[in-house]
Design a protein around this motif. Structure first.
Motif, PDB file in Angstrom:
ATOM      1  N   ALA A   1       2.554  -7.885 -28.241  1.00  0.00           N
ATOM      2  CA  ALA A   1       2.152  -6.929 -27.210  1.00  0.00           C
ATOM      3  C   ALA A   1       3.225  -5.899 -26.924  1.00  0.00           C
ATOM      4  N   GLY A   2       2.791  -4.660 -26.784  1.00  0.00           N
ATOM      5  CA  GLY A   2       3.649  -3.628 -26.216  1.00  0.00           C
ATOM      6  C   GLY A   2       3.588  -3.762 -24.718  1.00  0.00           C
ATOM      7  N   GLU A   3       4.143  -2.802 -24.032  1.00  0.00           N
ATOM      8  CA  GLU A   3       4.107  -2.875 -22.576  1.00  0.00           C
ATOM      9  C   GLU A   3       2.707  -2.502 -22.087  1.00  0.00           C
ATOM     10  N   ILE A   4       2.178  -3.331 -21.214  1.00  0.00           N
ATOM     11  CA  ILE A   4       0.868  -3.035 -20.651  1.00  0.00           C
ATOM     12  C   ILE A   4       1.085  -2.642 -19.206  1.00  0.00           C
ATOM     13  N   SER A   5       0.760  -1.437 -18.900  1.00  0.00           N
ATOM     14  CA  SER A   5       1.036  -0.993 -17.540  1.00  0.00           C
ATOM     15  C   SER A   5      -0.246  -0.522 -16.870  1.00  0.00           C
ATOM     16  N   PRO A   6      -0.381  -0.618 -15.581  1.00  0.00           N
ATOM     17  CA  PRO A   6       0.583  -1.284 -14.709  1.00  0.00           C
ATOM     18  C   PRO A   6       0.256  -2.770 -14.588  1.00  0.00           C
ATOM     19  N   VAL A   7       1.294  -3.585 -14.568  1.00  0.00           N
ATOM     20  CA  VAL A   7       1.146  -5.021 -14.384  1.00  0.00           C
ATOM     21  C   VAL A   7       1.516  -5.349 -12.949  1.00  0.00           C
ATOM     22  N   ASP A   8       0.600  -5.952 -12.216  1.00  0.00           N
ATOM     23  CA  ASP A   8       0.868  -6.234 -10.805  1.00  0.00           C
ATOM     24  C   ASP A   8      -0.202  -7.186 -10.272  1.00  0.00           C
ATOM     25  N   PRO A   9       0.207  -8.356  -9.802  1.00  0.00           N
ATOM     26  CA  PRO A   9      -0.799  -9.289  -9.301  1.00  0.00           C
ATOM     27  C   PRO A   9      -1.401  -8.878  -7.955  1.00  0.00           C
ATOM     28  N   TYR A  10      -0.698  -8.029  -7.214  1.00  0.00           N
ATOM     29  CA  TYR A  10      -1.066  -7.829  -5.810  1.00  0.00           C
ATOM     30  C   TYR A  10      -2.163  -6.807  -5.576  1.00  0.00           C
ATOM     31  N   PHE A  11      -2.747  -6.942  -4.411  1.00  0.00           N
ATOM     32  CA  PHE A  11      -3.780  -6.016  -3.950  1.00  0.00           C
ATOM     33  C   PHE A  11      -3.158  -4.686  -3.534  1.00  0.00           C
ATOM     34  N   HIS A  12      -3.725  -3.601  -4.060  1.00  0.00           N
ATOM     35  CA  HIS A  12      -3.325  -2.256  -3.612  1.00  0.00           C
ATOM     36  C   HIS A  12      -4.577  -1.420  -3.416  1.00  0.00           C
ATOM     37  N   GLN A  13      -4.571  -0.591  -2.407  1.00  0.00           N
ATOM     38  CA  GLN A  13      -5.689   0.326  -2.255  1.00  0.00           C
ATOM     39  C   GLN A  13      -5.201   1.710  -1.849  1.00  0.00           C
ATOM     40  N   ASN A  14      -5.988   2.694  -2.313  1.00  0.00           N
ATOM     41  CA  ASN A  14      -5.825   4.050  -1.824  1.00  0.00           C
ATOM     42  C   ASN A  14      -6.804   4.150  -0.651  1.00  0.00           C
ATOM     43  N   GLY A  15      -6.318   3.774   0.528  1.00  0.00           N
ATOM     44  CA  GLY A  15      -7.181   3.593   1.699  1.00  0.00           C
ATOM     45  C   GLY A  15      -8.027   4.802   2.010  1.00  0.00           C
ATOM     46  N   ARG A  16      -7.409   5.973   1.949  1.00  0.00           N
ATOM     47  CA  ARG A  16      -8.131   7.198   2.287  1.00  0.00           C
ATOM     48  C   ARG A  16      -9.312   7.435   1.341  1.00  0.00           C
ATOM     49  N   GLU A  17      -9.071   7.234   0.033  1.00  0.00           N
ATOM     50  CA  GLU A  17     -10.120   7.434  -0.974  1.00  0.00           C
ATOM     51  C   GLU A  17     -11.265   6.432  -0.800  1.00  0.00           C
ATOM     52  N   VAL A  18     -10.904   5.152  -0.606  1.00  0.00           N
ATOM     53  CA  VAL A  18     -11.944   4.122  -0.483  1.00  0.00           C
ATOM     54  C   VAL A  18     -12.742   4.343   0.803  1.00  0.00           C
ATOM     55  N   TYR A  19     -12.045   4.732   1.847  1.00  0.00           N
ATOM     56  CA  TYR A  19     -12.676   5.033   3.135  1.00  0.00           C
ATOM     57  C   TYR A  19     -13.709   6.150   2.982  1.00  0.00           C
ATOM     58  N   SER A  20     -13.315   7.240   2.317  1.00  0.00           N
ATOM     59  CA  SER A  20     -14.260   8.360   2.202  1.00  0.00           C
ATOM     60  C   SER A  20     -15.372   8.033   1.204  1.00  0.00           C
ATOM     61  N   PHE A  21     -15.048   7.247   0.171  1.00  0.00           N
ATOM     62  CA  PHE A  21     -16.097   6.765  -0.746  1.00  0.00           C
ATOM     63  C   PHE A  21     -17.170   6.003   0.032  1.00  0.00           C
ATOM     64  N   ALA A  22     -16.720   5.088   0.895  1.00  0.00           N
ATOM     65  CA  ALA A  22     -17.659   4.242   1.635  1.00  0.00           C
ATOM     66  C   ALA A  22     -18.528   5.065   2.590  1.00  0.00           C
ATOM     67  N   THR A  23     -17.917   5.977   3.325  1.00  0.00           N
ATOM     68  CA  THR A  23     -18.704   6.729   4.318  1.00  0.00           C
ATOM     69  C   THR A  23     -19.681   7.699   3.640  1.00  0.00           C
ATOM     70  N   ARG A  24     -19.328   8.173   2.452  1.00  0.00           N
ATOM     71  CA  ARG A  24     -20.204   9.076   1.706  1.00  0.00           C
ATOM     72  C   ARG A  24     -21.293   8.304   0.960  1.00  0.00           C
ATOM     73  N   GLU A  25     -20.895   7.247   0.260  1.00  0.00           N
ATOM     74  CA  GLU A  25     -21.782   6.574  -0.695  1.00  0.00           C
ATOM     75  C   GLU A  25     -22.760   5.605  -0.030  1.00  0.00           C
ATOM     76  N   VAL A  26     -22.300   4.882   0.991  1.00  0.00           N
ATOM     77  CA  VAL A  26     -23.159   3.856   1.584  1.00  0.00           C
ATOM     78  C   VAL A  26     -24.456   4.440   2.171  1.00  0.00           C
ATOM     79  N   PRO A  27     -24.394   5.534   2.967  1.00  0.00           N
ATOM     80  CA  PRO A  27     -25.653   6.065   3.499  1.00  0.00           C
ATOM     81  C   PRO A  27     -26.624   6.466   2.388  1.00  0.00           C
ATOM     82  N   ALA A  28     -26.119   7.039   1.302  1.00  0.00           N
ATOM     83  CA  ALA A  28     -26.982   7.475   0.200  1.00  0.00           C
ATOM     84  C   ALA A  28     -27.653   6.285  -0.489  1.00  0.00           C
TER      85      ALA A  28
END
Ligand code: 4VN
Length: 323
Positions: free
Chosen positions: A201-228
């Motif tokens: 294997a070469g380097e596989i990036s990104p390697v990270d076990p932890y939870f990360h979110q782009n809160g602003r993006e997910v927030y606006s995705f949810a408010t836009r997408e859920v009503p539709a």
């Protein structure tokens, strides 16, 4: 014609309650900071249990409540993003633990939409050759959380909840649904990226076990997408928004639920919440809310209920049920 019935619901929360105040003793945060942004006051965190343990407790309760035997189950679906292991699946561990000798079992990975996606798969199975199964959302997100990251560690809680579903001749069932996935936006909510240690294997990036979110993006995705998506599900179900008694949304954040309700043009009191007590439990949250409302009598047979999941994937799913 055969329909689909939710025969029983159940939930299991770890015993240890961790308040915002207690979190503020171990990281730089405060009750006011967390509550004003998320509506969360406390969450339950495991001390010894794993995902399959709390899922098994839910499965046993479901059998008890519905008075059926483990060997009468045809399938067990556990929706989770925090399985005990990749193999065996959490569902297989549950199947073994309750002795459901005639059931096949598998995990479903759809993050916060897992409960809704799981019910969709169950409904397909029940429309072909199967009669009875369990759909359980179970999460020990405290395994995936970076406890050094105060922007995400405060959001989540552990828990499990589920339903026993079977075919029926009663006039109830899944009236309509709309499921969508936006894999091109998947990097906005990630967890569990393992390294590949193979000698080639070469380097596989990104390697990270932890939870990360782009809160602003997910927030606006949810408010836009859920009503539709909800609108499309209602249309397919041939039901008006006014005729839905309760909208049970994934409990990610109280502000997201409020803005979805406003945008959708339905009263906020049709959108009950429980993140104040449980935090965000991903695939478990809708089932937890459903079981609490069934227990209190607020939700009952004869009503029309919407289940709406949204989150990692990015995924979204809405279902309209007559229960
Ligand atoms: C779905 C959603 C979220 C989510 C997104 C954003 C967010 C939760 C952003 C603003 C922040 C407070 C927190 Cl919509 C998470 C999942 C994962 O289950 C699914 N919280 N926030 C702030 O600073 O106001």
């Amino acid at each position: 014609m055969e329909h689909l019935k939710i025969v029983a619901s159940a939930r299991q929360l770890p015993e240890l309650q961790v308040t915002n105040q207690e979190l503020s003793n171990i990281m730089d945060t405060s009750d006011d900071w967390i509550f004003s942004r998320t509506g969360i006051h406390q969450r339950q965190i495991v001390t010894t249990e794993n995902t399959s343990d709390i899922a098994t407790a839910v499965a046993k309760q479901l059998l008890d409540k519905s008075g059926v035997t483990a060997d009468s189950l045809d399938f067990i679906i556990v929706s989770t993003m925090s399985p005990d292991s990749l193999s065996p699946s959490t569902a297989a561990i549950v199947q073994g633990a309750i002795g459901a000798s005639n059931a096949f079992a598998f995990d479903l990975s759809a993050a916060c939409s897992g409960f809704v996606y799981g019910l969709s798969v169950a409904s397909s199975l029940l429309s072909t050759r199967y009669k009875r199964g369990l759909v359980i959302g179970s999460e020990v997100l405290s395994k995936l959380v970076d406890w050094q990251d105060r922007t995400t560690a405060v959001l989540f809680g552990d828990g499990a909840a589920g339903v026993l579903v079977e075919t029926t001749t009663e006039n109830v069932g899944l009236l309509g649904e709309q499921l969508r996935t936006y894999g091109d936006k998947g990097d906005n909510l990630v967890a569990g990226r393992f390294a590949n240690q193979n000698p080639f294997a070469g380097e596989i990036s990104p390697v990270d076990p932890y939870f990360h979110q782009n809160g602003r993006e997910v927030y606006s995705f949810a408010t836009r997408e859920v009503p539709a998506v909800l609108q499309t599900a209602l249309k397919k179900a041939e039901i008006a928004a006014d005729d839905v008694d309760y909208y049970l949304l994934h409990q990610a954040n109280a502000r997201i639920v409020t803005s979805i309700a406003k945008r959708f043009g339905q009263p906020v009191d049709k959108f009950p919440t429980n993140m104040a007590e449980n935090g965000n439990t991903s695939a478990a949250s809708i089932g937890l809310l459903f079981d609490e409302l069934i227990e209190s009598g607020k939700v009952h047979a004869g009503q029309t209920i919407a289940f709406v999941g949204f989150g990692g994937g990015l995924t979204v799913g809405a279902q309209i049920w007559k229960i």
